[in-house]
Design a protein around this motif. Structure first.
Motif, PDB file in Angstrom:
ATOM      1  N   ARG A  55       0.804  -1.218   0.000  1.00  0.00           N
ATOM      2  CA  ARG A  55       0.000   0.000   0.000  1.00  0.00           C
ATOM      3  C   ARG A  55       0.838   1.271   0.000  1.00  0.00           C
ATOM      4  NH1 ARG A  55      -2.087   0.830   4.498  1.00  0.00           N
ATOM      5  NH2 ARG A  55      -1.393  -0.948   5.747  1.00  0.00           N
ATOM      6  N   LEU A  56       2.009   1.224   0.648  1.00  0.00           N
ATOM      7  CA  LEU A  56       2.709   2.466   0.959  1.00  0.00           C
ATOM      8  C   LEU A  56       4.054   2.670   0.269  1.00  0.00           C
ATOM      9  CD1 LEU A  56       1.995   2.425   4.808  1.00  0.00           C
ATOM     10  CD2 LEU A  56       0.748   3.683   3.041  1.00  0.00           C
ATOM     11  N   THR A  57       4.697   1.582  -0.187  1.00  0.00           N
ATOM     12  CA  THR A  57       6.047   1.751  -0.728  1.00  0.00           C
ATOM     13  C   THR A  57       6.076   2.640  -1.962  1.00  0.00           C
ATOM     14  OG1 THR A  57       6.659  -0.433   0.127  1.00  0.00           O
ATOM     15  CG2 THR A  57       8.120   0.556  -1.500  1.00  0.00           C
ATOM     16  N   ASP A  58       5.140   2.441  -2.887  1.00  0.00           N
ATOM     17  CA  ASP A  58       5.116   3.281  -4.082  1.00  0.00           C
ATOM     18  C   ASP A  58       4.891   4.748  -3.729  1.00  0.00           C
ATOM     19  OD1 ASP A  58       5.628   1.199  -5.798  1.00  0.00           O
ATOM     20  OD2 ASP A  58       3.511   0.795  -6.217  1.00  0.00           O
ATOM     21  N   LYS A  59       4.038   4.991  -2.733  1.00  0.00           N
ATOM     22  CA  LYS A  59       3.811   6.371  -2.292  1.00  0.00           C
ATOM     23  C   LYS A  59       5.087   6.942  -1.681  1.00  0.00           C
ATOM     24  CE  LYS A  59      -1.182   6.073  -1.397  1.00  0.00           C
ATOM     25  NZ  LYS A  59      -1.401   4.801  -2.043  1.00  0.00           N
ATOM     26  N   GLY A  60       5.774   6.118  -0.880  1.00  0.00           N
ATOM     27  CA  GLY A  60       7.018   6.563  -0.288  1.00  0.00           C
ATOM     28  C   GLY A  60       8.079   6.849  -1.333  1.00  0.00           C
ATOM     29  N   THR A  61       8.115   6.026  -2.370  1.00  0.00           N
ATOM     30  CA  THR A  61       9.063   6.245  -3.463  1.00  0.00           C
ATOM     31  C   THR A  61       8.780   7.568  -4.173  1.00  0.00           C
ATOM     32  OG1 THR A  61       9.311   3.850  -3.800  1.00  0.00           O
ATOM     33  CG2 THR A  61       9.964   5.296  -5.619  1.00  0.00           C
ATOM     34  N   ALA A  62       7.488   7.816  -4.434  1.00  0.00           N
ATOM     35  CA  ALA A  62       7.109   9.060  -5.116  1.00  0.00           C
ATOM     36  C   ALA A  62       7.472  10.283  -4.287  1.00  0.00           C
ATOM     37  CB  ALA A  62       5.608   9.056  -5.409  1.00  0.00           C
ATOM     38  N   LEU A  63       7.468  10.142  -2.960  1.00  0.00           N
ATOM     39  CA  LEU A  63       7.786  11.263  -2.074  1.00  0.00           C
ATOM     40  C   LEU A  63       9.274  11.354  -1.765  1.00  0.00           C
ATOM     41  CD1 LEU A  63       4.811  10.892   0.442  1.00  0.00           C
ATOM     42  CD2 LEU A  63       5.121  12.728  -1.231  1.00  0.00           C
TER      43      LEU A  63
END
Length: 215
Positions: A35-43
């Motif tokens: 759920r969160l890794t892609d969001k963390g990568t984008a940030l």
């Protein structure tokens, strides 16, 4: 929950617990990286090494899920392997079979030996996803229904006439007098069940008014 913290303040801090989230089936520890890794990568919060590992894991998981969905068996064929299924003639995929509480990865390997080539960690994630799949589809339907209903108008509603509402919900609605179901959903203590009751009541009233107008 972040929306709750921003819009409702801290009058009900327990709202920040995942156990109080309205649609919490996806808020699991086992899928946090998904759920969160892609969001963390984008940030810019995730390093390249971890991002690469996550990409490889997701590719393996998607491939395993596609393979499990491509393999299917009839109830009669399943019976030869000791699996008891509803004798409806419907072919069920390996992924669908995993949704049964009594069927796990070991049973599938006995039917399709090629599945044994899948990494055990990926197989464990796949089994969890399969177990939750039916419930997640229902939850998605609930979310879609709420989004359709949140624009329903609540003006002039007598909440004492709405069957099924708790006294607490009635008191909060009477005090706030929200204009729509969506606004009601932002009130402290208004549960998804209460919002569903409100929406169902409004739809019934609309049908009655339409019938009366055409009579």
């Amino acid at each position: 929950m972040i929306d709750d913290l921003v819009t409702r303040g801290i009058t009900e801090p327990y709202r920040m617990f995942t156990s109080r989230a309205e649609y919490r089936l996806t808020l699991r520890a086992d899928n946090a990286d998904q759920r969160l890794t892609d969001k963390g990568t984008a940030l810019g919060c995730v390093g390249s090494a971890r991002s690469l590992r996550h990409g490889a894991k997701m590719a393996a998981l998607h491939a395993a899920k596609a393979q499990a969905k491509s393999l299917a068996i009839t109830p009669n064929e399943a019976a030869r392997f000791g699996l008891v299924l509803n004798q409806d003639g419907h072919r069920r995929s390996a992924f669908e079979l995993l949704a049964y509480p009594e069927i796990g990865w070991a049973e599938l390997n006995g039917i399709w030996p090629e599945l044994s080539a899948i990494d055990p960690a990926i197989a464990a994630h796949l089994e969890i996803d399969a177990k939750y799949d039916v419930y997640l589809k229902r939850q998605t339907a609930d979310v879609d229904a709420f989004r359709r209903d949140e624009g329903l108008i609540l003006s002039n509603v007598d909440y004492t006439l709405v069957p099924g509402l708790s006294n607490e919900a009635r008191a909060k609605l009477e005090a706030a007098r929200p204009r729509t179901v969506g606004q009601a959903g932002r009130l402290d203590g208004l549960t998804p069940a209460a919002l569903g009751i409100l929406a169902a009541y409004l739809r019934r009233q609309a049908r009655r008014n339409t019938s009366a107008a055409t009579a």
